[in-house]
Write a protein that holds these residues in place. Structure first.
Motif, PDB file in Angstrom:
ATOM      1  N   ALA A 299       0.837  -1.206   0.000  1.00 46.34           N
ATOM      2  CA  ALA A 299       0.000   0.000   0.000  1.00 46.34           C
ATOM      3  C   ALA A 299       0.873   1.257   0.000  1.00 46.34           C
ATOM      4  O   ALA A 299       0.556   2.251  -0.671  1.00 46.34           O
ATOM      5  CB  ALA A 299      -0.926  -0.015   1.211  1.00 46.34           C
TER       6      ALA A 299
ATOM      7  N   TRP B 288      -1.785  -3.744 -11.826  1.00 45.98           N
ATOM      8  CA  TRP B 288      -0.519  -3.980 -11.144  1.00 45.98           C
ATOM      9  C   TRP B 288       0.628  -3.232 -11.818  1.00 45.98           C
ATOM     10  O   TRP B 288       0.614  -3.029 -13.041  1.00 45.98           O
ATOM     11  CB  TRP B 288      -0.197  -5.472 -11.160  1.00 45.98           C
ATOM     12  N   PRO B 289       1.643  -2.851 -11.036  1.00 46.73           N
ATOM     13  CA  PRO B 289       2.891  -2.406 -11.683  1.00 46.73           C
ATOM     14  C   PRO B 289       3.548  -3.584 -12.384  1.00 46.73           C
ATOM     15  O   PRO B 289       3.165  -4.742 -12.166  1.00 46.73           O
ATOM     16  CB  PRO B 289       3.737  -1.914 -10.506  1.00 46.73           C
TER      17      PRO B 289
ATOM     18  N   VAL C  13      -4.651  -4.498  -2.935  1.00 47.53           N
ATOM     19  CA  VAL C  13      -4.026  -3.186  -3.126  1.00 47.53           C
ATOM     20  C   VAL C  13      -4.107  -2.734  -4.588  1.00 47.53           C
ATOM     21  O   VAL C  13      -4.520  -1.607  -4.887  1.00 47.53           O
ATOM     22  CB  VAL C  13      -2.556  -3.216  -2.662  1.00 47.53           C
ATOM     23  N   PHE C  14      -3.731  -3.632  -5.510  1.00 47.35           N
ATOM     24  CA  PHE C  14      -3.621  -3.252  -6.920  1.00 47.35           C
ATOM     25  C   PHE C  14      -4.807  -3.709  -7.771  1.00 47.35           C
ATOM     26  O   PHE C  14      -5.011  -3.174  -8.861  1.00 47.35           O
ATOM     27  CB  PHE C  14      -2.327  -3.831  -7.509  1.00 47.35           C
TER      28      PHE C  14
ATOM     29  N   GLN D 123       6.164   1.921 -10.125  1.00 46.51           N
ATOM     30  CA  GLN D 123       5.876   1.413 -11.468  1.00 46.51           C
ATOM     31  C   GLN D 123       6.440   0.013 -11.682  1.00 46.51           C
ATOM     32  O   GLN D 123       6.054  -0.672 -12.632  1.00 46.51           O
ATOM     33  CB  GLN D 123       6.496   2.354 -12.510  1.00 46.51           C
TER      34      GLN D 123
ATOM     35  N   GLY E   8      -1.206  -8.335  -2.474  1.00 44.73           N
ATOM     36  CA  GLY E   8      -1.343  -7.245  -3.435  1.00 44.73           C
ATOM     37  C   GLY E   8      -2.659  -7.210  -4.170  1.00 44.73           C
ATOM     38  O   GLY E   8      -3.014  -6.182  -4.759  1.00 44.73           O
TER      39      GLY E   8
ATOM     40  N   ALA F 275       2.171   1.687  -3.479  1.00 43.10           N
ATOM     41  CA  ALA F 275       1.140   2.249  -4.356  1.00 43.10           C
ATOM     42  C   ALA F 275       1.009   3.748  -4.149  1.00 43.10           C
ATOM     43  O   ALA F 275       0.856   4.521  -5.121  1.00 43.10           O
ATOM     44  CB  ALA F 275      -0.204   1.557  -4.094  1.00 43.10           C
TER      45      ALA F 275
END
Length: 330
Positions: free
Chosen positions: A61, A95-96, A90-91, A69, A87, A64
């Motif tokens: 988090a 996603w990165p 979170v994403f 990236q 994740g 983010a």
């Protein structure tokens, strides 16, 4: 600060600026007994060393919020599973880009991606600009009946004698065999146990399980050998290459693949090394060997299942494909 992708799958910076990098470093991973953080002092690189799983989501988090990236996971398959699981909340679907440094004992994901065994953090950061991108969708395992349990995210799910094999693989690790060597040692030992063991042998007796494929819930057939409803082994994955070059899913390569083996005769067991090397059987279903693909499936199992090396409790689960992830390799 955007990345552009050309038709060969390589990415390049449009402005020349370095990416914002987040690193999850697992100090307990097998090959992290030394440090691989020589460039961690760069202003665009942020490192977290979570000691507990609960700390991973907080670290992600924070990444983010920093606009990371490029997420580098420094650890083995279990670390990857824990990071992807944490994740997901979170994403979500955004996603990165990711890289995995193979610091664990088997590193099955990295075998599939093809990154070098000695890849370092500096090498992964350098690869961000001109490296290849490989897309994979992980498995998402969640209770079929809902509830408050967090979905698990990983790449290799197995049950039956696979769980027995994971425990044997841990013994191979203690004896000093790692990566593809550990896989081959475990597979060979399992075949011998199943060939010459009695019905009480855990490599032969199988596990009570039921699989229903796709949104229609079509039951996977049982060939009738042995005990109805019990299967010797079940494996599911979205990976395409495996340690030791084994062909777990026969000719199947892309997407969510499933292979199951009913309680087999000893003749079939003797053929396992050839099957793993790519032998194609005529009408394998009649012999109790089932290769399947599906967008999702339901698993009802009376024993533990394994996700990326760790055991989880029996139950009724829905297994589907997660978000598309882009992995960077040199």
């Amino acid at each position: 600060m955007v990345a552009q992708t050309d038709t060969t799958g390589t990415a390049r910076r449009s402005d020349g600026a370095p990416p914002v990098v987040g690193v999850i470093y697992n100090p307990r991973s097998h090959r992290n007994r030394g440090r691989d953080l020589d460039i961690a002092g760069r202003p665009n690189i942020h490192v977290a060393e979570p000691r507990e799983r609960e700390e991973i989501r907080a670290a992600l988090a924070q990444f983010a919020a920093l606009g990371v990236q490029y997420l580098v996971i420094n650890g083995g398959d279990g670390t990857v599973r824990d990071v992807l699981t944490a994740g997901l909340a979170v994403f979500g679907l955004d996603w990165p880009e990711l890289a995995v440094l193979p610091k664990g004992k088997t590193n099955a994901l990295n075998v599939d991606l093809g990154a070098p065994a000695g890849w370092t953090l500096a090498g992964a950061v350098d690869a961000w600009e001109q490296g290849q991108r490989i897309e994979r969708r992980p498995l998402v395992v969640e209770p079929a009946e809902g509830g408050n349990e967090e979905p698990l995210v990983g790449f290799i799910l197995g049950a039956g004698s696979y769980a027995t094999g994971v425990r044997a693989g841990q013994e191979a690790h203690r004896l000093g065999a790692f990566n593809s060597l550990a896989v081959m040692v475990t597979a060979g030992w399992g075949v011998l146990q199943a060939l010459f063991g009695s019905d009480a042998n855990p490599w032969r007796r199988g596990v009570q399980m039921e699989l229903r494929l796709g949104s229609d819930g079509n039951a996977l057939p049982h060939a009738g050998a042995g005990y109805e409803g019990r299967r010797s082994i079940m494996l599911a994955s979205t990976l395409e290459r495996f340690p030791g070059g084994i062909r777990l899913f026969g000719a199947l390569r892309e997407g969510l693949k499933i292979v199951t083996l009913d309680r087999p005769g000893r003749r079939m067991l003797a053929m396992v090394p050839l099957l793993l090397a790519g032998l194609k059987l005529k009408d394998p279903d009649s012999r109790g060997l089932h290769y399947s693909t599906a967008d999702m499936f339901e698993l009802v199992i009376a024993d533990e299942y394994i996700l990326d090396g760790e055991a989880f409790p029996p139950g009724r689960y829905r297994v589907s494909q997660g978000p598309s992830l882009r992995f960077v390799v040199p």
